[in-house]
Scaffold this active site. Structure first.
Site, PDB file in Angstrom:
ATOM      1  N   ASP A 145       6.935  -1.694  26.786  1.00  0.00           N
ATOM      2  CA  ASP A 145       7.416  -1.676  28.178  1.00  0.00           C
ATOM      3  C   ASP A 145       8.037  -3.024  28.515  1.00  0.00           C
ATOM      4  O   ASP A 145       7.790  -3.590  29.583  1.00  0.00           O
ATOM      5  CB  ASP A 145       6.274  -1.353  29.141  1.00  0.00           C
ATOM      6  CG  ASP A 145       6.783  -1.041  30.560  1.00  0.00           C
ATOM      7  OD1 ASP A 145       7.991  -0.738  30.706  1.00  0.00           O
ATOM      8  OD2 ASP A 145       5.992  -1.106  31.512  1.00  0.00           O
ATOM      9  N   LEU A 146       8.852  -3.519  27.597  1.00  0.00           N
ATOM     10  CA  LEU A 146       9.511  -4.795  27.827  1.00  0.00           C
ATOM     11  C   LEU A 146      10.664  -4.594  28.809  1.00  0.00           C
ATOM     12  O   LEU A 146      11.600  -3.849  28.539  1.00  0.00           O
ATOM     13  CB  LEU A 146      10.033  -5.353  26.503  1.00  0.00           C
ATOM     14  CG  LEU A 146      10.405  -6.825  26.510  1.00  0.00           C
ATOM     15  CD1 LEU A 146       9.161  -7.685  26.670  1.00  0.00           C
ATOM     16  CD2 LEU A 146      11.138  -7.203  25.222  1.00  0.00           C
TER      17      LEU A 146
END
Length: 591
Positions: free
Chosen positions: A409-410
């Protein structure tokens, strides 16, 4: 020879239901030989290692042509049992075991090369090796040589390994593979789902060459409730049938299987109530709440002061809707579990551990702003500053990848910049941990973890992620910092088939920033390629190429005007057609 480590003296049984519960019996004898070159061992750990690493049984068999192979056997088994449990909790069983075995193999081979038998491996530090690791509801097998691992399920006895022995004639054979033979190790690996009642048998050739499968099964049935007696009976039977080799057998039965959970070893999930919603100035569990930082459907995040040390921290508590959802609570605790195992200046730290009365997560507070806010404040950043930020993010991601973790979930909202310019990755709610996945028993994962604008295309195909998936997200962030937009717009989330992904059109960064080097656009394009195999293989390659031309790997020609500015091209074409049409009409009118 034997080595056994148990969590407690309970007759070979560990862990009450609903955790893993096994029964163990093992025996070894030198037989008609002067010394016993076999070595076997087992480790039955307590929590949390029982959940994070599992139970291990292993045996090794030295070769009769070597006077030092008994040392190799003992080193292999004792070293494996010691070093396997020292590998990171986040590593998968396969990665942990193979790393340890590769190191043991290299050591054994080097001992032979440094000794008097360096030109004759059959007289050096060589042995067979077979290991069984039981973790959660899965059995993992590692095997090289001619010992065997069987599984007895009901009345069906199945050989799970193959003998690495080449037979030249009826009377002559030799080991094709073993530990210590060469500098590189090729070891068989197998993972199998477990069922209650499964019984595994590990036996050296001194046993299995003299007791056939039906007799082996009947001997175990005769001592169904006393596996130690069964193991000793098998040794006696093999000796009675003429075995002239060392003999070793290990029996392991699965009596209970654990109910899979993400953090099976965490007492907090079952013993602590979820933390309540908090108010400013409230004193909670040794913290003074200052204010709420963020609220979502999953959690509430607060800025607080630790009353013991005076440091400011961030508390995350579950939302009202998530308090009865065990999976959500597990993920909340997983975030702190992950933070405690990562050691990087570019990853947020977990707060010091302390006794708690409620279930919540605590991390360090970072004084600064999110990368999202920084991008709003800096719509046209200098290239060198972008390189610096991307390089720091990559260093943080490498800390995840070294421990078999994916962030997944960058995005700019999950990246903080402090007042000194240090970049830190935060929010581990979507982190995937290989070692924890094994505990989870392969439970279905969210096919598109994280935020769709930054998620790698393979997630939309229902495939699992890889370090290259995190690299894609980083590439999108780098592109967005430089251009203020996304390389494929919103089309990636709509491309749920291979064909649709092949049609994705990369938007050249030069359309938005004419001051960027031409070769830099090729670097960005490769980092966000829809096909993972065509992206950079490593984060270090991406950050290196981001700082200088990539030589022969990248195109040296300036892209065509159509690639850089297709709108201008088609406007020019339309203008030329209009002029041609006007000329044609004027000629017609003149005639």
């Amino acid at each position: 020879m034997t080595l056994t480590r148990q969590a407690r003296p309970d007759g070979g049984r560990v862990s009450p239901s609903p955790r893993l519960d096994i029964a163990l019996g093992q025996a070894s004898d030198r037989g008609r030989k002067d010394i016993n070159q076999d070595f076997h061992g087992a480790c039955l750990p307590a929590e949390p290692q029982l959940s994070t690493k599992g139970t291990v049984v292993a045996l090794a068999d030295g070769i009769s042509s070597s006077a030092v192979s008994h040392i190799a056997s003992q080193t292999a088994v004792a070293g494996f049992l010691e070093d396997y449990y020292c590998t990171p909790d986040a590593w998968s069983v396969r990665k942990s075991a193979q790393r340890v075995l590769a190191a043991i193999n290299a050591w054994l081979h080097s001992q032979t090369r440094q000794g008097e038998y360096r030109h004759d491996a059959d007289r050096g530090y060589v042995c067979t090796f077979s290991a069984l690791i039981i973790k959660s509801a899965t059995a993992y097998l590692f095997h090289v040589g001619d010992a065997r691992i069987y599984r007895l399920r009901g009345h069906d006895l199945e050989q799970l390994t193959r003998d690495h022995r080449l037979r030249v004639s009826a009377d002559t054979s030799y080991l094709a593979r073993a530990l210590g033979v060469g500098p590189h190790l090729e070891i068989d690996y197998l993972a199998l789902p477990l069922e209650r009642g499964d019984l595994f048998i590990l036996a050296t050739d001194g046993v299995h060459e003299h007791i056939d499968a039906p007799r082996l099964g009947s001997l175990i049935s005769e001592h169904e409730e006393a596996l130690q007696a069964a193991a000793e009976g098998i040794i006696e039977q093999a000796l009675a049938r003429g075995s002239d080799d060392n003999l070793t057998v290990q029996l392991l039965r699965i009596d209970e299987l654990p109910a899979p959970t993400v953090l099976e070893h965490s007492r907090q999930l079952t013993e602590l109530p979820p933390a309540p919603l908090l108010e400013s100035r409230a004193v909670f569990d040794g913290y003074t709440i200052e204010r709420e930082l963020h609220a979502s459907s999953r959690s509430h995040v607060y800025l607080a002061t630790d009353n013991e040390c005076g440091e400011r921290v961030v508390l995350k508590v579950p939302s009202i809707d998530q308090r009865q959802d065990l999976a959500s609570l597990e993920h909340l605790m997983l975030e702190e579990w992950v933070a405690r195992r990562l050691h990087s200046p570019h990853v947020v730290r977990a707060a010091p551990a302390r006794q708690r009365r409620y279930l919540y997560a605590v991390n360090e507070f970072i004084e600064g702003q999110t990368l999202h806010q920084w991008m709003l404040d800096n719509p046209l950043p200098e290239l060198q500053r972008v390189r610096d930020i991307v390089g720091q993010i990559a260093q943080g991601l490498r800390a995840f990848h070294r421990l078999d973790m994916l962030h997944q979930d960058l995005r700019p909202q999950n990246i903080m910049l402090d007042h000194a310019g240090t970049v830190k990755i935060i929010d581990f709610g979507s982190v995937r941990v290989a070692g924890i996945d094994e505990i989870d028993g392969g439970a279905p994962q969210n096919p598109v973890p994280g935020t769709v604008q930054y998620a790698a295309p393979e997630y939309f195909l229902g495939l699992g992620g890889s370090p290259r998936s995190d690299l894609f997200s980083l590439g999108v962030i780098a592109y967005q910092m430089l251009t203020g937009t996304l390389p494929y717009g919103t089309e990636v989330a709509k491309a749920s088939t291979r064909t649709a992904q092949l049609r994705l059109g990369y938007r050249s960064a030069l359309q938005y920033r004419q001051d960027l080097p031409v070769w830099l656009d090729e670097v960005l394009k490769r980092a966000v390629h829809p096909d993972p195999s065509k992206r950079y293989a490593a984060l270090s390659e991406f950050t290196f190429d981001l700082c200088q031309p990539g030589g022969a790997r990248l195109a040296t020609q300036r892209p065509s005007l159509l690639e850089r500015n297709p709108v201008a091209v088609w406007q020019s074409v339309a203008l030329l057609l209009s002029v041609a049409l006007l000329l044609a009409l004027s000629r017609i009118a003149g005639s």
